[in-house]
Design an enzyme around this catalytic site. Sequence first.
Site, PDB file in Angstrom:
ATOM      1  N   GLY A   7      -2.961  -2.753   6.224  1.00  0.00           N
ATOM      2  CA  GLY A   7      -3.324  -4.007   5.556  1.00  0.00           C
ATOM      3  C   GLY A   7      -2.103  -4.656   4.929  1.00  0.00           C
ATOM      4  N   GLY A  10      -1.868  -8.365   3.643  1.00  0.00           N
ATOM      5  CA  GLY A  10      -2.715  -8.841   2.544  1.00  0.00           C
ATOM      6  C   GLY A  10      -1.907  -9.105   1.278  1.00  0.00           C
ATOM      7  N   GLN A  11      -2.625  -9.525   0.234  1.00  0.00           N
ATOM      8  CA  GLN A  11      -1.960  -9.955  -1.003  1.00  0.00           C
ATOM      9  C   GLN A  11      -1.105  -8.834  -1.619  1.00  0.00           C
ATOM     10  OE1 GLN A  11      -4.568 -10.475  -4.329  1.00  0.00           O
ATOM     11  NE2 GLN A  11      -3.380 -12.168  -5.179  1.00  0.00           N
ATOM     12  N   ASP A  31      -0.982  -4.032  10.360  1.00  0.00           N
ATOM     13  CA  ASP A  31      -2.096  -4.929  10.030  1.00  0.00           C
ATOM     14  C   ASP A  31      -2.829  -5.248  11.326  1.00  0.00           C
ATOM     15  OD1 ASP A  31      -2.533  -6.843   7.272  1.00  0.00           O
ATOM     16  OD2 ASP A  31      -3.620  -7.438   9.072  1.00  0.00           O
ATOM     17  N   ILE A  32      -4.003  -5.822  11.183  1.00  0.00           N
ATOM     18  CA  ILE A  32      -4.761  -6.207  12.385  1.00  0.00           C
ATOM     19  C   ILE A  32      -4.180  -7.480  13.003  1.00  0.00           C
ATOM     20  CG2 ILE A  32      -6.562  -7.593  11.241  1.00  0.00           C
ATOM     21  CD1 ILE A  32      -8.454  -5.655  13.132  1.00  0.00           C
ATOM     22  N   TYR A 135     -19.383  -4.434  -0.819  1.00  0.00           N
ATOM     23  CA  TYR A 135     -17.981  -4.059  -1.085  1.00  0.00           C
ATOM     24  C   TYR A 135     -17.925  -2.990  -2.178  1.00  0.00           C
ATOM     25  CZ  TYR A 135     -13.140  -5.068  -2.710  1.00  0.00           C
ATOM     26  OH  TYR A 135     -11.824  -5.009  -3.105  1.00  0.00           O
TER      27      TYR A 135
HETATM   28  C1  AKB Z   1     -12.627  -9.352  -4.940  1.00  0.00           C
HETATM   29  O1  AKB Z   1     -12.785 -10.333  -5.683  1.00  0.00           O
HETATM   30  O2  AKB Z   1     -13.394  -9.051  -4.035  1.00  0.00           O
HETATM   31  C2  AKB Z   1     -11.428  -8.462  -5.187  1.00  0.00           C
HETATM   32  C3  AKB Z   1     -11.732  -7.303  -6.081  1.00  0.00           C
HETATM   33  C4  AKB Z   1     -12.082  -7.517  -7.484  1.00  0.00           C
HETATM   34  O3  AKB Z   1     -11.661  -6.195  -5.643  1.00  0.00           O
HETATM   35  N1  AKB Z   1     -10.346  -9.226  -5.739  1.00  0.00           N
END
Ligand code: AKB
Length: 307
Positions: A7, A10-11, A31-32, A135
């Site tokens: 990754g 990413g940021q 990364d992908i 998530y």
């Molecule tokens: C999100 O907003 O999904 C992420 C996190 C808080 O993990 N920045």
Amino acid sequence: MRVLVTGAGGQIGQALIPALLARGDEVLATDIKPLPYPSHTALLDVTDNSALYRIFQEWQPEEVYHLAAFLSARSEEQPQKGWELNFTSNWLVFEACLYFRVRRVFWASSIAAFGPHTPRQHTPQYTIMDPIGLYGIAKLSSERLSEYFATRYGLDVRSIRFPGVIGPGHLPQGGTTDFAVHMFYAALQRGTYTCYLKPETRLPMLYIDDAVQAILRLMGTPTERISIRSAYNIQGLSFSPQELAAQIQAYLPHFTCLYEPDFRQRLAESWPESLEDSLAREDWGWEAQYDLPTLCKAMWEALHQTV
Ligand code: AKB
């Protein structure tokens, strides 16, 4: 040290790679999507086990930084993909680390692992965790998996529950805390921003330099000092969209912020406002350097050069 980063586009990856190179590591950035770095890059879908093993076999990393993820909002849109990337890939990476005798592995957990019954102020390290978003469910499951691999197989695995991360140079996509970065860019480019959270929604945040320092410090700490194998709480600063907008107005008095909350409001309201982080302080000397005024100053200085 030979290091593998997933990754990497990413940021956090984009800021971590230069820091790893600066300390003299040999880094394979994966990364992908194709990466902009001049050397040692590879395309990698971390949910593809054979591709993962090929990369480990060829690179023989001593340390792994597993940062590939699908953030909270995106995981709501594609829950199955969110689970594969945010949970299954951890399983695959941990197994590969054991197989190839990797010395140490880092993966990124999140404040999304908490839920609506978690105490929201100074959220303790150990508390009720009942995430409502896919998530967060994947992050909490990964925390349990992480501790399991550490205690059952002796894997030296470490993690942090990241809050929203703010920095210049990369527009985060698919998260709930993205507004904090987007507001700066919109203020400079258009003078106005429409925020998808209510004005008073306070969330914990971290400046990108603090995020990178936290990872390096945690990974540089001797094994016997690490008491948490799920993921450490860390606190940087906390603010709401209206508090950030007020700081931005101090620089750009004509800036206006409008509010049109969407489905991300429910996620944000289930997350902590601030975290209790004494274990990270005691175990590996965690201390944030940025508060809201210094963060804003750093963002303006960086963005004026790019926007
Ligand atoms: C999100 O907003 O999904 C992420 C996190 C808080 O993990 N920045």
